[in-house]
Design an enzyme around this catalytic site. Structure first.
Site, PDB file in Angstrom:
ATOM      1  CB  CYS A  53      -6.660 -62.213  15.963  1.00 56.00           C
ATOM      2  SG  CYS A  53      -8.075 -62.887  15.120  1.00 56.00           S
TER       3      CYS A  53
ATOM      4  CB  CYS B  50      -2.336 -61.550  22.406  1.00 58.03           C
ATOM      5  SG  CYS B  50      -3.932 -62.348  22.562  1.00 58.03           S
TER       6      CYS B  50
ATOM      7  CD  GLU C 235      -3.218 -71.489  19.079  1.00 56.35           C
ATOM      8  OE1 GLU C 235      -3.615 -70.839  20.060  1.00 56.35           O
ATOM      9  OE2 GLU C 235      -2.664 -70.962  18.097  1.00 56.35           O
TER      10      GLU C 235
ATOM     11  CB  SER D 119      -1.405 -70.427  22.551  1.00 63.68           C
ATOM     12  OG  SER D 119      -1.219 -69.044  22.689  1.00 63.68           O
TER      13      SER D 119
END
Length: 577
Positions: A129, A201, A453, A479
């Site tokens: 990540c 993601c 973020e 982000s």
């Protein structure tokens, strides 16, 4: 690498395995089931960011086993170890996000310390990540060992009502729910289906952006970042990476032979043409810093400015990482860049071959749907733009992928907030006006601390249908999933006396991504007067511990928010001690 007794006279592991004085050390190795042959071979650290915090990292433990098979196959001795991660999707929108960027430094530091303490000869690093990818690559370049990077792979997209959905849709759904445009039941259905597997993601957010970087910069094997995390076909890349690192040891090809000024430029190209995360503007200078290369935010943005944007990925576009993989992945994108003369082909890669040699072997071509031909891009300049002006003397950055030219300039009065929480509460309560520039300050690397973020706030604006009706600037970060006209990394930050800390409600701010300007309609004299009356940085609640320490050490965003002097001040190379 050939089987048999290896000459370790130039390898760090000689300090723990060779000669009578190392008998105590060897006894530890025998205790773990190793034999004389294994002890005599080169030692490879297999570093993962495995944990149970989030789907991004959950598959890394299993993938590390395939790397170890590859190392053993090539007559090396793998030693697996783990380090931390802080996963932004879980840390987002609360105090936990302060730990995120600081975790990048902790990852680099802990990998460095583990490698140094145990005298490993090389590293294969697996990360899943946002901050773990640059953190792992920073450690490789800092140590300057033979190094191969592997991304853990992306998550599969969820499906709802015939459409792909991602965690970005869930964040934006919160805004729709707050605005009364989504029911509790609809939100509950979405949150259950949006993330159906292991992996990071799926859009071109920070993790996938930096995964693309790992291939373009040369530290990862070609196409290794593409397959989604649940695909067991990823094992072949783990095995190949284990074998590759042994080849690098044999040829004495080290991380700084791969990470050069030219390869950093290649990396910036892949960010721009895929509409990648603004966070790359922070991470590429930090990786460069570990190699002693001058490559700051402005250098990154110069590359962005003259790179076409031609890969149609979320959040600005339509597709996710799985779709990019199925269209040929990063190698096909690099081939398109090569057609336009935008890739340095002489850069060394983790395979021991040059970038040009690697691309010569790639058969695929742009599909015209996910990957457009470079001659017919979505837009002629990159999806990320650098800004500068009297409000950001040390620069700022904005993602414009998916925005029309008309949407890339904005002038309006400032509405100033002293923290993200304050801004988020105001947005939830609709305490702002269309046409305003929302200013969130005291969120920089030092002043936050941690440079959080702002996805919760920006997603709420998008969910309210106001994403294109206001702009937002901050000395914090955004982000990779952020949409709308959102400017981050404004430097110097408020805590360092930057102009963003001097703004007042109603000051007229102009953001122009076409001309690269970020300015406030105040004279130099007025700014100087306000600076003289400035009360100093806002006090935080972090007066001890890791975040206090981070706040004392961290530098500005322009140079990558780094915490140590870097390779330029080195007095030694780890591999040569």
């Amino acid at each position: 690498m050939l089987k048999g007794k290896v000459d370790k006279s130039n390898l760090p592991s000689r300090h723990t395995t060779e000669g009578p004085a190392r008998a105590p050390h060897r006894s530890y190795y025998y205790a773990m089931g190793l034999d004389e042959e294994a002890i005599a071979q080169p030692w490879v650290g297999v570093a993962t960011c495995w944990n149970e915090a989030a789907p991004c990292n959950i598959a890394l433990n299993r993938q590390a086993q395939s790397v170890k098979l590859g190392v053993k196959k090539a007559f090396g001795t793998p030693r697996e170890f783990t380090t931390i991660t802080v996963t932004d999707g879980i840390a987002m929108g609360h105090e936990g996000m302060r730990s995120s960027l600081a975790s990048r430094e902790a990852i680099a530091d802990t990998v460095e310390l583990t490698m140094r303490g145990h005298c490993y000869d090389a590293i294969v690093g697996l990360a899943g990540c946002d901050k773990s990818l640059p953190g792992m690559m920073m450690a490789m370049v800092r140590l300057n060992t033979p190094s191969v990077f592997i991304y853990g792979g992306s998550i599969l997209p969820g499906r709802l009502e015939g459409k792909d959905v991602t965690v970005q849709d869930v964040f934006e759904a919160v805004g729709k729910h707050q605005a009364g445009n989504m029911s509790d039941a609809e939100l509950e259905v979405l949150e259950r289906v949006a993330c159906p597997s292991a992996g990071a993601c799926g859009g071109q957010f920070t993790a996938n952006t930096m995964a693309c970087v790992s291939e373009a910069i040369g530290l990862a094997l070609m196409n290794s970042s593409g397959a989604p995390a649940p695909y067991e076909s990823r094992d072949q890349y783990g095995i190949a990476s284990g074998e590759a690192v042994m080849n690098l040891i044999d040829k004495n090809i080290r991380a700084r032979d791969i990470v050069t000024r030219k390869s950093l430029e290649n990396a910036a190209r892949i960010v721009a043409c895929t509409g990648g995360s603004t966070n790359a503007g922070l991470h590429l200078p930090a990786i460069a810093h570990e190699a002693g290369i001058d490559f700051d935010l402005f250098d990154v943005c110069d590359i962005f400015r003259d790179t076409p944007y031609f890969v149609d990925l979320k959040p600005g576009g339509q597709y996710v990482a799985k779709d990019l993989y199925e269209a040929g992945g990063v190698p096909v994108v690099l081939k398109e860049l090569r057609k336009a003369g935008l890739i340095h082909e002489d850069c060394m890669t983790a395979s021991g071959r040059t970038m040009g040699e690697e691309l010569d072997m790639i058969k695929g071509d742009a599909d015209g749907k996910v990957i457009y031909a470079v001659e017919t891009p979505l837009t002629p300049t990159g999806g990320v733009v650098g800004l500068k002006g009297n409000l950001a003397p040390e620069g700022a950055i904005v993602k414009v992928a998916g925005m029309s030219e008309a949407e890339q300039s904005f002038t309006g009065p400032a509405r100033v907030f002293e923290s993200e929480e304050e801004a988020f509460e105001a947005v939830k309560a609709r305490q702002y006006e269309e046409g305003e520039v929302i200013v969130i300050r005291n969120e920089g690397p030092s002043g936050g601390p941690g440079m959080r973020e702002m996805l919760a706030t920006t997603a709420a604006l998008s969910g309210q249908g106001m994403g294109k009706k206001v702009a937002l600037i901050t000395d914090g970060r955004f982000s990779g999933a952020t949409r709308g006209f959102c400017v981050g990394h404004v430097g110097p930050e408020s805590a360092h006396g930057g102009p963003i800390g001097l703004l007042e409600n109603g000051d007229v701010i102009t953001i122009n991504a076409i001309t690269g300007e970020l300015k406030v309609d105040l004279s130099d004299d007025e700014l100087a007067t306000r600076k003289a009356n400035w009360k100093g940085p806002k006090e935080t609640i972090y007066a001890s511990g890791a975040l206090w320490k981070y706040a004392q050490l961290v530098g500005g965003a322009r140079l990558g928010a780094v915490t140590h002097p870097g390779a330029k001040d080195e007095k030694h190379i780890y591999m040569d001690l």
